[in-house]
Design a protein around this motif. Sequence first.
Motif, mmCIF file in Angstrom:
data_model
loop_
_atom_site.group_PDB
_atom_site.id
_atom_site.type_symbol
_atom_site.label_atom_id
_atom_site.label_comp_id
_atom_site.label_asym_id
_atom_site.label_seq_id
_atom_site.Cartn_x
_atom_site.Cartn_y
_atom_site.Cartn_z
ATOM 1 N N MET A 172 4.216 2.762 -2.137
ATOM 2 C CA MET A 172 3.876 4.000 -2.829
ATOM 3 C C MET A 172 3.379 5.027 -1.831
ATOM 4 N N ALA A 173 3.832 6.255 -1.961
ATOM 5 C CA ALA A 173 3.405 7.311 -1.061
ATOM 6 C C ALA A 173 1.926 7.594 -1.251
ATOM 7 N N LYS A 174 1.269 7.942 -0.155
ATOM 8 C CA LYS A 174 -0.147 8.249 -0.236
ATOM 9 C C LYS A 174 -0.341 9.534 -1.018
ATOM 10 N N GLN A 175 -1.314 9.514 -1.934
ATOM 11 C CA GLN A 175 -1.574 10.663 -2.767
ATOM 12 C C GLN A 175 -2.805 11.398 -2.274
ATOM 13 N N GLN A 176 -2.947 12.637 -2.748
ATOM 14 C CA GLN A 176 -4.120 13.407 -2.400
ATOM 15 C C GLN A 176 -5.323 12.807 -3.095
ATOM 16 N N GLY A 177 -6.444 12.749 -2.390
ATOM 17 C CA GLY A 177 -7.666 12.217 -2.974
ATOM 18 C C GLY A 177 -8.831 13.129 -2.688
ATOM 19 N N ALA A 178 -9.821 13.096 -3.566
ATOM 20 C CA ALA A 178 -11.006 13.926 -3.403
ATOM 21 C C ALA A 178 -12.177 13.067 -2.979
ATOM 22 N N GLY A 179 -12.777 13.406 -1.840
ATOM 23 C CA GLY A 179 -13.952 12.682 -1.387
ATOM 24 C C GLY A 179 -15.198 13.143 -2.116
ATOM 25 N N SER A 180 -16.314 12.498 -1.815
ATOM 26 C CA SER A 180 -17.578 12.862 -2.433
ATOM 27 C C SER A 180 -18.083 14.180 -1.858
ATOM 28 N N LEU A 181 -19.195 14.673 -2.428
ATOM 29 C CA LEU A 181 -19.720 15.967 -2.001
ATOM 30 C C LEU A 181 -20.130 15.970 -0.536
ATOM 31 N N TRP A 182 -20.543 14.795 -0.031
ATOM 32 C CA TRP A 182 -20.967 14.732 1.366
ATOM 33 C C TRP A 182 -19.782 14.728 2.328
ATOM 34 N N ASN A 183 -18.571 14.629 1.794
ATOM 35 C CA ASN A 183 -17.369 14.453 2.611
ATOM 36 C C ASN A 183 -16.510 15.721 2.573
ATOM 37 N N PRO A 184 -16.829 16.738 3.383
ATOM 38 C CA PRO A 184 -16.100 18.015 3.339
ATOM 39 C C PRO A 184 -14.608 17.830 3.591
ATOM 40 N N ASN A 185 -13.804 18.449 2.716
ATOM 41 C CA ASN A 185 -12.340 18.402 2.828
ATOM 42 C C ASN A 185 -11.782 16.978 2.778
ATOM 43 N N SER A 186 -12.604 16.023 2.300
ATOM 44 C CA SER A 186 -12.185 14.617 2.190
ATOM 45 C C SER A 186 -11.663 14.091 3.529
ATOM 46 N N TRP A 187 -12.278 14.529 4.620
ATOM 47 C CA TRP A 187 -11.765 14.227 5.955
ATOM 48 C C TRP A 187 -12.232 12.870 6.463
ATOM 49 N N HIS A 188 -13.470 12.514 6.158
ATOM 50 C CA HIS A 188 -14.041 11.285 6.703
ATOM 51 C C HIS A 188 -13.651 10.075 5.851
ATOM 52 N N TRP A 189 -13.731 8.901 6.476
ATOM 53 C CA TRP A 189 -13.417 7.659 5.767
ATOM 54 C C TRP A 189 -14.436 7.428 4.660
ATOM 55 N N GLU A 190 -13.933 7.141 3.466
ATOM 56 C CA GLU A 190 -14.812 6.898 2.324
ATOM 57 C C GLU A 190 -14.170 5.871 1.397
ATOM 58 N N GLU A 191 -14.974 4.952 0.892
ATOM 59 C CA GLU A 191 -14.501 3.957 -0.065
ATOM 60 C C GLU A 191 -15.091 4.278 -1.436
ATOM 61 N N LYS A 192 -14.217 4.362 -2.441
ATOM 62 C CA LYS A 192 -14.667 4.675 -3.796
ATOM 63 C C LYS A 192 -14.331 3.506 -4.720
ATOM 64 N N ASN A 193 -15.303 3.102 -5.510
ATOM 65 C CA ASN A 193 -15.153 1.941 -6.387
ATOM 66 C C ASN A 193 -14.318 2.295 -7.617
ATOM 67 N N TYR A 194 -13.187 1.618 -7.766
ATOM 68 C CA TYR A 194 -12.327 1.840 -8.926
ATOM 69 C C TYR A 194 -12.157 0.565 -9.750
ATOM 70 N N THR A 195 -13.095 -0.363 -9.606
ATOM 71 C CA THR A 195 -13.013 -1.620 -10.350
ATOM 72 C C THR A 195 -13.102 -1.412 -11.861
ATOM 73 N N PRO A 196 -14.081 -0.659 -12.375
ATOM 74 C CA PRO A 196 -14.187 -0.513 -13.837
ATOM 75 C C PRO A 196 -12.937 0.073 -14.486
ATOM 76 N N ILE A 197 -12.418 1.171 -13.940
ATOM 77 C CA ILE A 197 -11.243 1.794 -14.564
ATOM 78 C C ILE A 197 -10.007 0.909 -14.406
ATOM 79 N N SER A 198 -9.922 0.169 -13.295
ATOM 80 C CA SER A 198 -8.794 -0.747 -13.103
ATOM 81 C C SER A 198 -8.832 -1.866 -14.136
#
Length: 204
Positions: free
Chosen positions: A1-27
């Motif tokens: 699957m092609a990589k999609q655009q993602g939004a980082g947290s507020l501390w992560n300007p332009n979603s540039w830095h490495w960030e892990e977001k928990n998607y267990t509940p919605i999955s």
Amino acid sequence: MAKQQGAGSLWNPNSWHWEEKNYTPISKQLIESKIKSCKVESGDITLLNQEVKSITGDAQINIRKGKQVLIYDFDIEVEWHGVNKDHEAEGTYKIKDLNSLDNDFELIHISCNTKTAISDKCKDLIKKDMFKKLKEAFTTLMQEIGQYESDPEKLKKDQEARRIAEEQVRLAKEQNGELKEKIFYEQKLKEQQMKQEFSQFAQK
């Protein structure tokens, strides 16, 4: 699957830095919904996934340079129920190693609570027909989880929240600067007052 655009947290300007977001509940919600939607009809037997007893594992979206990579791995236990006009059967089975690398999970430990006239037939239907139904249902799982993270409305809300946060930081800096200026001004007044008092004292 092609990589999609993602939004980082507020501390992560332009979603540039490495960030892990928990998607267990919605999955887990998506997985449970897909499993319960699967139904097999063969001859006079109807086979349903009655309940999802447990889902163990986790899912996370890694964001870097504005792109997202989804990783998940789950084991699931399902309660099934089969029925025809004269008989019923029920039991459990497990979905092993449902993961983001491929769609090649296994169905294991297919069991029946009590032996009835249709129990063996139901177990065979789970191995073949239900497996096919589940495989088809899970084909779009990765895409659906990823779409939630890259949903335009969500991205818009994240961008607005980031704009508000940045504005609050800017105002705080301005207020901090004004406070420093006020303290400096008050200090200068005190120094001038002390000089005047000292001068008056020296003239006496």
